[in-house]
Write a protein that holds these residues in place. Structure first.
Motif, PDB file in Angstrom:
ATOM      1  N   ALA A   1       0.838  -1.200   0.000  1.00  0.00           N
ATOM      2  CA  ALA A   1       0.000   0.000   0.000  1.00  0.00           C
ATOM      3  C   ALA A   1       0.878   1.257   0.000  1.00  0.00           C
ATOM      4  N   THR A   2       0.518   2.215  -0.834  1.00  0.00           N
ATOM      5  CA  THR A   2       1.240   3.498  -0.856  1.00  0.00           C
ATOM      6  C   THR A   2       0.483   4.573  -0.096  1.00  0.00           C
ATOM      7  N   GLU A   3      -0.789   4.316   0.186  1.00  0.00           N
ATOM      8  CA  GLU A   3      -1.628   5.263   0.920  1.00  0.00           C
ATOM      9  C   GLU A   3      -2.423   4.517   1.985  1.00  0.00           C
ATOM     10  N   ALA A   4      -2.743   5.221   3.070  1.00  0.00           N
ATOM     11  CA  ALA A   4      -3.623   4.638   4.088  1.00  0.00           C
ATOM     12  C   ALA A   4      -5.028   4.505   3.512  1.00  0.00           C
ATOM     13  N   GLY A   5      -5.738   3.479   3.913  1.00  0.00           N
ATOM     14  CA  GLY A   5      -7.114   3.319   3.463  1.00  0.00           C
ATOM     15  C   GLY A   5      -7.567   1.881   3.500  1.00  0.00           C
ATOM     16  N   LYS A   6      -8.775   1.663   3.016  1.00  0.00           N
ATOM     17  CA  LYS A   6      -9.356   0.329   2.919  1.00  0.00           C
ATOM     18  C   LYS A   6      -9.058  -0.227   1.533  1.00  0.00           C
ATOM     19  N   TYR A   7      -8.676  -1.502   1.516  1.00  0.00           N
ATOM     20  CA  TYR A   7      -8.357  -2.186   0.274  1.00  0.00           C
ATOM     21  C   TYR A   7      -9.089  -3.523   0.236  1.00  0.00           C
ATOM     22  N   LEU A   8      -9.564  -3.886  -0.946  1.00  0.00           N
ATOM     23  CA  LEU A   8     -10.151  -5.204  -1.176  1.00  0.00           C
ATOM     24  C   LEU A   8      -9.073  -6.065  -1.812  1.00  0.00           C
TER      25      LEU A   8
ATOM     26  N   GLY B   1      -4.243 -39.595  -6.071  1.00  0.00           N
ATOM     27  CA  GLY B   1      -5.145 -39.671  -4.925  1.00  0.00           C
ATOM     28  C   GLY B   1      -5.656 -38.320  -4.470  1.00  0.00           C
ATOM     29  N   LEU B   2      -6.073 -38.265  -3.221  1.00  0.00           N
ATOM     30  CA  LEU B   2      -6.682 -37.084  -2.642  1.00  0.00           C
ATOM     31  C   LEU B   2      -5.715 -35.912  -2.625  1.00  0.00           C
ATOM     32  N   ARG B   3      -6.231 -34.727  -2.913  1.00  0.00           N
ATOM     33  CA  ARG B   3      -5.435 -33.510  -2.852  1.00  0.00           C
ATOM     34  C   ARG B   3      -6.171 -32.510  -1.981  1.00  0.00           C
ATOM     35  N   GLU B   4      -5.434 -31.851  -1.110  1.00  0.00           N
ATOM     36  CA  GLU B   4      -5.983 -30.812  -0.236  1.00  0.00           C
ATOM     37  C   GLU B   4      -5.197 -29.536  -0.474  1.00  0.00           C
ATOM     38  N   ILE B   5      -5.894 -28.406  -0.496  1.00  0.00           N
ATOM     39  CA  ILE B   5      -5.223 -27.128  -0.735  1.00  0.00           C
ATOM     40  C   ILE B   5      -5.972 -26.007  -0.041  1.00  0.00           C
ATOM     41  N   TRP B   6      -5.255 -25.015   0.413  1.00  0.00           N
ATOM     42  CA  TRP B   6      -5.882 -23.782   0.874  1.00  0.00           C
ATOM     43  C   TRP B   6      -4.953 -22.623   0.661  1.00  0.00           C
ATOM     44  N   VAL B   7      -5.520 -21.409   0.694  1.00  0.00           N
ATOM     45  CA  VAL B   7      -4.758 -20.177   0.478  1.00  0.00           C
ATOM     46  C   VAL B   7      -4.944 -19.254   1.671  1.00  0.00           C
ATOM     47  N   GLN B   8      -3.966 -18.398   1.882  1.00  0.00           N
ATOM     48  CA  GLN B   8      -4.005 -17.412   2.954  1.00  0.00           C
ATOM     49  C   GLN B   8      -3.526 -16.074   2.415  1.00  0.00           C
ATOM     50  N   ILE B   9      -3.985 -14.990   3.026  1.00  0.00           N
ATOM     51  CA  ILE B   9      -3.392 -13.673   2.800  1.00  0.00           C
ATOM     52  C   ILE B   9      -2.547 -13.362   4.027  1.00  0.00           C
ATOM     53  N   TRP B  10      -1.326 -12.967   3.774  1.00  0.00           N
ATOM     54  CA  TRP B  10      -0.411 -12.575   4.840  1.00  0.00           C
ATOM     55  C   TRP B  10      -0.198 -11.067   4.793  1.00  0.00           C
ATOM     56  N   LYS B  11      -0.123 -10.448   5.964  1.00  0.00           N
ATOM     57  CA  LYS B  11       0.145  -9.005   6.075  1.00  0.00           C
ATOM     58  C   LYS B  11       1.468  -8.827   6.816  1.00  0.00           C
ATOM     59  N   ASN B  12       2.397  -8.144   6.201  1.00  0.00           N
ATOM     60  CA  ASN B  12       3.693  -7.840   6.807  1.00  0.00           C
ATOM     61  C   ASN B  12       4.369  -9.090   7.382  1.00  0.00           C
TER      62      ASN B  12
ATOM     63  N   PRO C   1       0.427   3.130   4.901  1.00  0.00           N
ATOM     64  CA  PRO C   1       1.463   3.154   3.871  1.00  0.00           C
ATOM     65  C   PRO C   1       2.622   2.226   4.249  1.00  0.00           C
ATOM     66  N   GLY C   2       3.038   1.387   3.301  1.00  0.00           N
ATOM     67  CA  GLY C   2       4.127   0.445   3.536  1.00  0.00           C
ATOM     68  C   GLY C   2       3.681  -0.937   3.961  1.00  0.00           C
ATOM     69  N   ASP C   3       2.410  -1.095   4.385  1.00  0.00           N
ATOM     70  CA  ASP C   3       1.918  -2.439   4.689  1.00  0.00           C
ATOM     71  C   ASP C   3       1.980  -3.276   3.408  1.00  0.00           C
ATOM     72  N   PHE C   4       2.438  -4.528   3.536  1.00  0.00           N
ATOM     73  CA  PHE C   4       2.499  -5.375   2.348  1.00  0.00           C
ATOM     74  C   PHE C   4       1.729  -6.669   2.571  1.00  0.00           C
ATOM     75  N   TYR C   5       1.197  -7.182   1.484  1.00  0.00           N
ATOM     76  CA  TYR C   5       0.320  -8.352   1.499  1.00  0.00           C
ATOM     77  C   TYR C   5       0.802  -9.362   0.465  1.00  0.00           C
ATOM     78  N   GLU C   6       0.761 -10.639   0.859  1.00  0.00           N
ATOM     79  CA  GLU C   6       1.152 -11.724  -0.030  1.00  0.00           C
ATOM     80  C   GLU C   6       0.142 -12.858   0.101  1.00  0.00           C
ATOM     81  N   VAL C   7       0.065 -13.691  -0.926  1.00  0.00           N
ATOM     82  CA  VAL C   7      -0.789 -14.869  -0.908  1.00  0.00           C
ATOM     83  C   VAL C   7       0.109 -16.088  -0.751  1.00  0.00           C
ATOM     84  N   LEU C   8      -0.228 -16.929   0.219  1.00  0.00           N
ATOM     85  CA  LEU C   8       0.499 -18.178   0.412  1.00  0.00           C
ATOM     86  C   LEU C   8      -0.441 -19.345   0.170  1.00  0.00           C
TER      87      LEU C   8
END
Length: 105
Positions: free
Chosen positions: A30-37, A50-61, A91-98
């Motif tokens: 984020a470059t600005e403070a605010g709400k983000y989707l 065979g069977l496969r299991e999967i999930w995703v997460q959003i990580w912050k900082n 500003p500066g908060d970062f988000y990643e998908v794992l």
């Protein structure tokens, strides 16, 4: 490829929208403070063995913010787990998908 039974950063080749240049190296900063989707869907091919299991997460900082849906399927079933969050970012908060995947058989 996502290693077996390991949370792994999802690598994205491109993004759909990035008007402010906030997405780089599979990370949104984020470059600005605010709400983000934030939303992500990951496509995973079915397993012939065979069977496969999967999930995703959003990580912050560097820590887990939210878990997405957890899915499993038998042989040859493709999976499309999704994670979505509305976040208050500074500003500066970062988000990643794992992504996690496990298969049996």
């Amino acid at each position: 490829a996502v290693p077996h039974v390991t949370m792994t950063k999802a690598l994205f080749a491109s993004e759909s929208f990035d008007a402010k240049g906030e997405f780089a190296s599979s990370r949104f900063t984020a470059t600005e403070a605010g709400k983000y989707l934030l939303t992500s869907t990951v496509a995973v091919d079915g397993s012939e063995s065979g069977l496969r299991e999967i999930w995703v997460q959003i990580w912050k900082n560097g820590t887990v913010l939210i878990n997405g849906n957890r899915m499993s399927a038998g042989t040859l079933g493709n999976l499309y787990p999704t994670v979505t969050a509305i976040v208050d970012a500074a500003p500066g908060d970062f988000y990643e998908v794992l992504v996690y995947q496990g298969s049996v058989g």
